[in-house]
Design an enzyme around this catalytic site. Sequence first.
Site, short mmCIF file in Angstrom:
data_model
loop_
_atom_site.label_atom_id
_atom_site.label_comp_id
_atom_site.label_asym_id
_atom_site.label_seq_id
_atom_site.Cartn_x
_atom_site.Cartn_y
_atom_site.Cartn_z
N TYR A 40 -3.65 2.05 16.22
CA TYR A 40 -2.41 1.99 16.99
C TYR A 40 -2.62 1.79 18.49
O TYR A 40 -1.91 1.02 19.12
CB TYR A 40 -1.58 3.26 16.76
CG TYR A 40 -1.06 3.34 15.33
CD1 TYR A 40 0.13 2.73 14.97
CD2 TYR A 40 -1.79 3.98 14.34
CE1 TYR A 40 0.60 2.75 13.67
CE2 TYR A 40 -1.34 4.01 13.03
CZ TYR A 40 -0.15 3.40 12.70
OH TYR A 40 0.29 3.40 11.41
N ARG A 63 0.86 -1.20 0.00
CA ARG A 63 0.00 0.00 0.00
C ARG A 63 0.90 1.24 0.00
O ARG A 63 1.66 1.45 0.94
CB ARG A 63 -0.89 -0.01 1.25
CG ARG A 63 -1.66 1.27 1.48
CD ARG A 63 -2.49 1.19 2.78
NE ARG A 63 -3.25 2.39 2.99
CZ ARG A 63 -3.00 3.31 3.93
NH1 ARG A 63 -2.00 3.14 4.78
NH2 ARG A 63 -3.74 4.39 4.04
N HIS A 80 -2.48 11.07 0.92
CA HIS A 80 -1.90 10.85 2.25
C HIS A 80 -1.22 12.17 2.64
O HIS A 80 -0.01 12.24 2.85
CB HIS A 80 -0.93 9.67 2.22
CG HIS A 80 -0.66 9.04 3.56
ND1 HIS A 80 -0.83 7.69 3.80
CD2 HIS A 80 -0.25 9.57 4.73
CE1 HIS A 80 -0.50 7.43 5.07
NE2 HIS A 80 -0.14 8.57 5.64
N GLU A 93 -6.92 8.79 6.48
CA GLU A 93 -7.12 9.48 7.75
C GLU A 93 -7.55 10.94 7.60
O GLU A 93 -6.80 11.85 8.01
CB GLU A 93 -5.85 9.39 8.60
CG GLU A 93 -5.41 7.97 8.88
CD GLU A 93 -4.28 7.89 9.91
OE1 GLU A 93 -3.76 8.95 10.31
OE2 GLU A 93 -3.93 6.78 10.33
N ASN A 103 -6.95 2.19 10.24
CA ASN A 103 -5.61 2.32 10.81
C ASN A 103 -5.77 2.36 12.33
O ASN A 103 -6.56 3.14 12.86
CB ASN A 103 -4.93 3.62 10.35
CG ASN A 103 -4.65 3.62 8.85
OD1 ASN A 103 -4.83 2.60 8.18
ND2 ASN A 103 -4.22 4.76 8.34
N GLU A 130 -3.21 0.04 8.36
CA GLU A 130 -2.00 0.39 9.11
C GLU A 130 -2.11 -0.14 10.52
O GLU A 130 -3.14 0.04 11.18
CB GLU A 130 -1.80 1.92 9.23
CG GLU A 130 -1.36 2.61 7.98
CD GLU A 130 -1.16 4.11 8.19
OE1 GLU A 130 -0.89 4.55 9.34
OE2 GLU A 130 -1.30 4.84 7.20
C1 FCB Z 1 -0.72 7.35 10.81
C2 FCB Z 1 -0.30 7.86 9.45
C3 FCB Z 1 1.02 7.32 8.99
C4 FCB Z 1 2.01 7.23 10.12
C5 FCB Z 1 1.43 6.49 11.30
C6 FCB Z 1 2.37 6.31 12.46
O1 FCB Z 1 -1.57 8.27 11.40
O2 FCB Z 1 -1.27 7.53 8.49
O3 FCB Z 1 1.46 8.13 7.93
O4 FCB Z 1 2.47 8.48 10.45
O5 FCB Z 1 0.29 7.17 11.74
#
Ligand code: FCB
Length: 483
Positions: free
Chosen positions: A306, A88, A132, A177, A304, A386
């Site tokens: 985290y 991607r 992006h 995002e 995405n 992500e």
């Molecule tokens: C996301 C972004 C990516 C990267 C990660 C850690 O928010 O899409 O570009 O910075 O975080």
Amino acid sequence: MLTQTSAQTPAAGSRRFPDGFVWGAATAAYQIEGAVGEAGRGRSIWDTFSHLPGRVRDGDTGDVATDHYHRTAEDIAIMAELGLGAYRFSVSWPRILPTGSGAVNRAGLDFYTRLVDDLLAASITPLVTLYHWDLPEALQQTGGWANRDTAARFAEYAEVVGAALGDRVATITTLNEPWCSAFLGHAAGVHAPGLRDDATALAAAHHLNLAHGLGVAALRAVLPATGRVSLTLNLAQVRGASEADRDAVRHVDGIANRIFLDPVLRGSYPADVIDDLRHITDWSFIQDGDLTAISAPIDALGINYYSPTLVTSATPDIVAGATDAWVNDPQSAPGPSRFPGTDRAYAVPQDGPYTAMHWRIEPDSLTDLLVRVHRDYPGVQLMITENGAAFDDAVSPDGEVHDRDRIDYIAAHLAAVHGAIQAGADVRGYFVWTLLDNFEWAWGYSKRFGLVHVDFATLQRRLKDSARWYRDVIAANGLPTGA
Ligand code: FCB
């Protein structure tokens, strides 16, 4: 004889993924390409922003980044060595349309055409993200995402890329995002274009949603019938510090998640979000027909993810000790909210374990998030576009990078995705963020998320232990026993 279902559903207890599950890694143009002044590329808002004093740690810029623009052959060879099924990447809008619209820069299109052809030759499926975050600077000069016309310019750009690449790429994603573009860029001011105005941020959010919708229509007009279109959102898994914080959860969930999910997947803005934010905007930028355009069907939703978010209601006694009222803000510092409307809730500091971003590691919240999206927005395929972690990696005396912490993070989150699939969520793939250490926006080169270590002095690439481990996961279509 095996039935279709038994071949596709992982057996309970096993850590194998369904047949056809897509294993990939993700990158973004400005974070890796470099070559900002080459082959007719125009300037983007990140070129401008990163060169402003004090906006990016250590004054870092993406001028060179990982120099991927000149090292695509080497990077594709690395992907092939890892056995990636898919890659991607994002297209740089100002490489294609240097002033955002009008004349197409053929050399820019050629770069991505070659990239796609070379990936296909290596049996790697390309997934293209159109936006992006690197808006052409010329469009910022006419108002950027605060200006409705930028959505129409985006559709024009989507048509150009769709017509050039659409017959060979598996999926084209409109935006990455939009929350970050709208709110980090226009309210918190920590991303380009660096504005701090809540009403502008909400207009930008709507114009990004509109750009997505107009982009989908433009793509459908030029893609083959098999062409797939998607959107990637950074969804927050929001929880309350106590039962009493339910309204804070609703409020933050609305501004972080439903302000994007609902118009796209339900064709309307959530009434509570509209009401919550009336003191900031009258929403007059929403015009007749916009929601019909925004809710055009998509083939997949990229997520995405985290770290989870913990919030509490904003009462004076906790305001004193609370951190910023945000959701996963890597730049968050104590003080009043810099996000529009989040003044009714505050983010509660969370215990570790943390990554190097100080983001709490909590894989189960990814399962919860996927199951919730599947329940509340049924019928759309999901992809983790992500997931990954920054750690303070070092090259050991043996010349290797022993990033056991990253392996543990990814393994635990893959187990969480597996759990969500078993609970019924229709998750079709997983992309590690990221292939290579790169320019981490306002953090510059100080945060390393890559499977592959990059020495930013020499640009030498070196596989970390996590890269070899991920290669084995892909080969096994699942987690090794005991991982
Ligand atoms: C996301 C972004 C990516 C990267 C990660 C850690 O928010 O899409 O570009 O910075 O975080």
